[in-house]
Motif scaffolding. Structure first.
Motif, PDB file in Angstrom:
ATOM      1  N   THR A  96       0.841  -1.203   0.000  1.00  0.00           N
ATOM      2  CA  THR A  96       0.000   0.000   0.000  1.00  0.00           C
ATOM      3  C   THR A  96       0.874   1.251   0.000  1.00  0.00           C
ATOM      4  N   GLU A  97       1.960   1.221   0.774  1.00  0.00           N
ATOM      5  CA  GLU A  97       2.911   2.339   0.755  1.00  0.00           C
ATOM      6  C   GLU A  97       3.539   2.481  -0.629  1.00  0.00           C
ATOM      7  N   ARG A  98       3.845   1.357  -1.259  1.00  0.00           N
ATOM      8  CA  ARG A  98       4.418   1.393  -2.605  1.00  0.00           C
ATOM      9  C   ARG A  98       3.428   1.998  -3.595  1.00  0.00           C
ATOM     10  N   ARG A  99       2.134   1.641  -3.466  1.00  0.00           N
ATOM     11  CA  ARG A  99       1.109   2.213  -4.346  1.00  0.00           C
ATOM     12  C   ARG A  99       1.094   3.731  -4.214  1.00  0.00           C
ATOM     13  N   THR A 100       1.170   4.224  -2.990  1.00  0.00           N
ATOM     14  CA  THR A 100       1.169   5.666  -2.752  1.00  0.00           C
ATOM     15  C   THR A 100       2.410   6.315  -3.372  1.00  0.00           C
ATOM     16  N   LEU A 102       4.207   5.183  -5.877  1.00  0.00           N
ATOM     17  CA  LEU A 102       4.071   5.124  -7.333  1.00  0.00           C
ATOM     18  C   LEU A 102       3.112   6.208  -7.831  1.00  0.00           C
ATOM     19  N   ALA A 103       1.998   6.401  -7.112  1.00  0.00           N
ATOM     20  CA  ALA A 103       1.035   7.428  -7.510  1.00  0.00           C
ATOM     21  C   ALA A 103       1.669   8.819  -7.435  1.00  0.00           C
ATOM     22  N   ASP A 104       2.500   9.048  -6.407  1.00  0.00           N
ATOM     23  CA  ASP A 104       3.198  10.329  -6.285  1.00  0.00           C
ATOM     24  C   ASP A 104       4.143  10.554  -7.463  1.00  0.00           C
TER      25      ASP A 104
END
Length: 189
Positions: A96-100, A102-104
């Motif tokens: 979930t941290e990685r998703r955030t 990547l979105a950034d």
């Protein structure tokens, strides 16, 4: 066995063709001195748990997806151990941290499709070891920056199952095999 998470970019998806021969569900993999008194279910039962675990991980990367929609099986003849559920919860938090992150960086996924196929099942010293291949596609959210429609990867995993309390088998470990870079849905550790 394949499952799609979210929606694909532009309604299009790339189909991966896999040619895999699996033992039928009714075929017992083994029984004997390595698993005394405990039958080992067919390949499909282990494949279903591997599929669910890897889909659950991938769901943490997809915007708008809820990993709770892909619950880890904790009941039945083949299931995920409580210790492994805790491990997958920690992995989910990392993803979930990685998703955030990547979105950034303007890289976000809006859909995913995961297919798992078992390559081998062996029973040794009271353990079942399953080697499975995962093929996952992630559809990029299009933001007008010329993003490709999707990215895809293939990973090989070793899943270890031990006798569960009472009866059945429980997943107690997942190890990604190979020397290449980590797939985006795998923990860094």
């Amino acid at each position: 066995m394949a499952t799609r998470i979210g929606r694909s970019a532009g309604g299009a998806c790339l189909a991966l063709v896999l040619a895999v021969t699996l033992a039928p569900e009714s075929t017992a993999v083994g029984r004997g001195p390595d698993a005394p008194g405990r039958g080992v279910p067919g390949t499909k039962a282990f494949e279903a748990v591997a599929q669910r675990v890897l889909e659950h991980r991938t769901a943490h990367l997809v915007e708008g997806a809820d990993p709770a929609d892909v619950p880890l099986p904790q009941e039945g003849e083949v299931r995920v151990s409580s210790d492994q559920v805790r491990e997958e919860t920690a992995i989910g938090a990392e993803l979930t941290e990685r998703r955030t992150a990547l979105a950034d960086a303007r890289e976000a996924y809006e859909g995913a499709s995961t297919r798992v196929a078992v390559e081998s099942v062996s029973v040794t010293r009271g353990r079942v070891v399953v080697v499975a291949v995962e093929d996952t596609e992630l559809s990029y959210r299009q933001s007008g920056g010329g993003e490709p429609p999707l990215t895809a990867f293939r990973s090989e995993h070793r899943l270890t199952f031990t006798p569960a309390p009472g009866s059945g088998w429980q997943l107690t470990g997942v190890q990604t095999l190979g020397d290449g870079p980590h797939a985006v849905n795998q923990p860094e550790g």
